[in-house]
Design a protein around this motif. Sequence first.
Motif, PDB file in Angstrom:
ATOM      1  N   ASP A  50      -2.497   6.430   0.292  1.00 54.18           N
ATOM      2  CA  ASP A  50      -3.692   5.667   0.063  1.00 54.18           C
ATOM      3  C   ASP A  50      -3.318   4.394  -0.472  1.00 54.18           C
ATOM      4  N   LEU A  51      -3.381   3.130  -0.169  1.00 55.60           N
ATOM      5  CA  LEU A  51      -3.237   1.876  -0.875  1.00 55.60           C
ATOM      6  C   LEU A  51      -4.107   1.871  -2.071  1.00 55.60           C
ATOM      7  N   ASP A  52      -5.236   2.380  -1.984  1.00 56.76           N
ATOM      8  CA  ASP A  52      -6.054   2.169  -3.189  1.00 56.76           C
ATOM      9  C   ASP A  52      -6.270   3.334  -4.003  1.00 56.76           C
ATOM     10  N   ARG A  53      -5.311   4.201  -3.892  1.00 54.77           N
ATOM     11  CA  ARG A  53      -5.047   5.303  -4.813  1.00 54.77           C
ATOM     12  C   ARG A  53      -4.217   5.005  -6.166  1.00 54.77           C
TER      13      ARG A  53
ATOM     14  N   VAL B  91       0.965   5.612   4.958  1.00 53.41           N
ATOM     15  CA  VAL B  91      -0.502   5.591   4.945  1.00 53.41           C
ATOM     16  C   VAL B  91      -1.058   5.801   6.355  1.00 53.41           C
ATOM     17  N   GLU B  92      -0.738   5.527   7.333  1.00 54.42           N
ATOM     18  CA  GLU B  92      -1.306   5.646   8.646  1.00 54.42           C
ATOM     19  C   GLU B  92      -1.297   7.224   9.067  1.00 54.42           C
TER      20      GLU B  92
ATOM     21  N   PRO C   3      -1.744  -3.792 -14.645  1.00 55.83           N
ATOM     22  CA  PRO C   3      -1.385  -3.708 -13.132  1.00 55.83           C
ATOM     23  C   PRO C   3      -2.465  -4.379 -12.599  1.00 55.83           C
ATOM     24  N   GLY C   4      -1.968  -5.057 -11.463  1.00 57.02           N
ATOM     25  CA  GLY C   4      -3.019  -5.756 -10.556  1.00 57.02           C
ATOM     26  C   GLY C   4      -3.298  -7.137 -10.849  1.00 57.02           C
TER      27      GLY C   4
ATOM     28  N   VAL D 210      -2.115   1.756 -12.129  1.00 58.88           N
ATOM     29  CA  VAL D 210      -1.027   1.208 -11.015  1.00 58.88           C
ATOM     30  C   VAL D 210      -1.671   1.959  -9.967  1.00 58.88           C
ATOM     31  N   LEU D 211      -2.165   1.185  -8.878  1.00 52.65           N
ATOM     32  CA  LEU D 211      -2.234   1.524  -7.412  1.00 52.65           C
ATOM     33  C   LEU D 211      -1.012   1.432  -6.527  1.00 52.65           C
TER      34      LEU D 211
END
Length: 378
Positions: A91-94, A85-86, A154-155, A111-112
Amino acid sequence: MTSSSSTVAGHCDAAFDPVAEAFAENFARGDEVGASCAVVVDGRLVVDLWGGSTDHGGPAWQADTIVNMMSVAKGVAALVVHMLVERDLLDLDRPAAGYWPELAANGKETVLVRHVLAHTAGLEVLDEPLWPGAVYDWNAMIGAIEAQAPLHEPGTHPAYHTVTMSFLVGELVRRVTGKTYGRVLRELVTGPLDLDYHVGLSLPHHHRCARFLRWAGYNEPGKDADGPSELLVRAWAQFDPARDDGYNSEQFRLAEIPGVNGHGNARAVARLYGELARPDQKLIAGERLDVATTAQWAEREPVLGHDYRMGLGFTLNSPDAYMGPSPNAFGHVGAGGSTGLADPDARIGFSYGMNQMHPHRDNGPRARRLLDALYSCL
């Protein structure tokens, strides 16, 4: 130091003698066959102990003995994902399907990536379990996950992805790097830190492995009054422990199952978490680590039946994942008792790894004795 079953060897700074005493006590109580324990404080290895034997009546545990540390691997896998991610590869939110299009089938398009890490993807088990031993067929497991519909939106629903997280994380890593998880782990983490920790253990290292002494009641029904949940039994259905020699076979050690079969010892895991506990650590930016260790949920989840606080891939200090007195400690525990954690407040990395599984699903009294002894020294 000696116990009734073994000689305890290694090094312990005098200020941390209570840890050595607790380690020896675990053997004296008859709770251990073989084990290692290590503590890093401010980047310095102050405890590095090992003892017992690699099997019942087997050779002595040595300084370079390694063992399957089970889900300690999940914390390491979380670190790898956050490092990607860094690097702007994830991307955590993709949606995870943005990197792995086939995953979108049957309602998984929402599902992210963060759901995968937080055990909220709704894919904790497969509806149609594959054959015993299918866990060693990467393509079969990926195909089954692609075909699976979420068990819940999901989530929305925490449920420990005990085996499926390995393939979700591993395939995301492969899709964005073009490399296997084991290779990325070596390039980003274990190589730069020179850690004796492996996912996909090459044959030349197999002779150093302690025999993992499994507790069948962990994931097999009818073995113990405190039996596993139906979900936990289903989660492990793709393994075949009889044919696989109780997670000691050559194929188990060679395989890459990123959240399950990391082989290492306490020294390696404590050094990793000791690095993450330092304010000037070089693996990952502090703000990224803060995101990774922010609680996503805190409740009893239905697979292990554990009361957990969960970050994004790291287990946070929890009633059923004991990590000492600091509420800010994070890491991961493994089935049977193995533990790896960082305490950024005290700048401590700690690990304990053993070959005889504790017959409960938390990390058990042996790790607790060691941690309580450690914090009594501070």
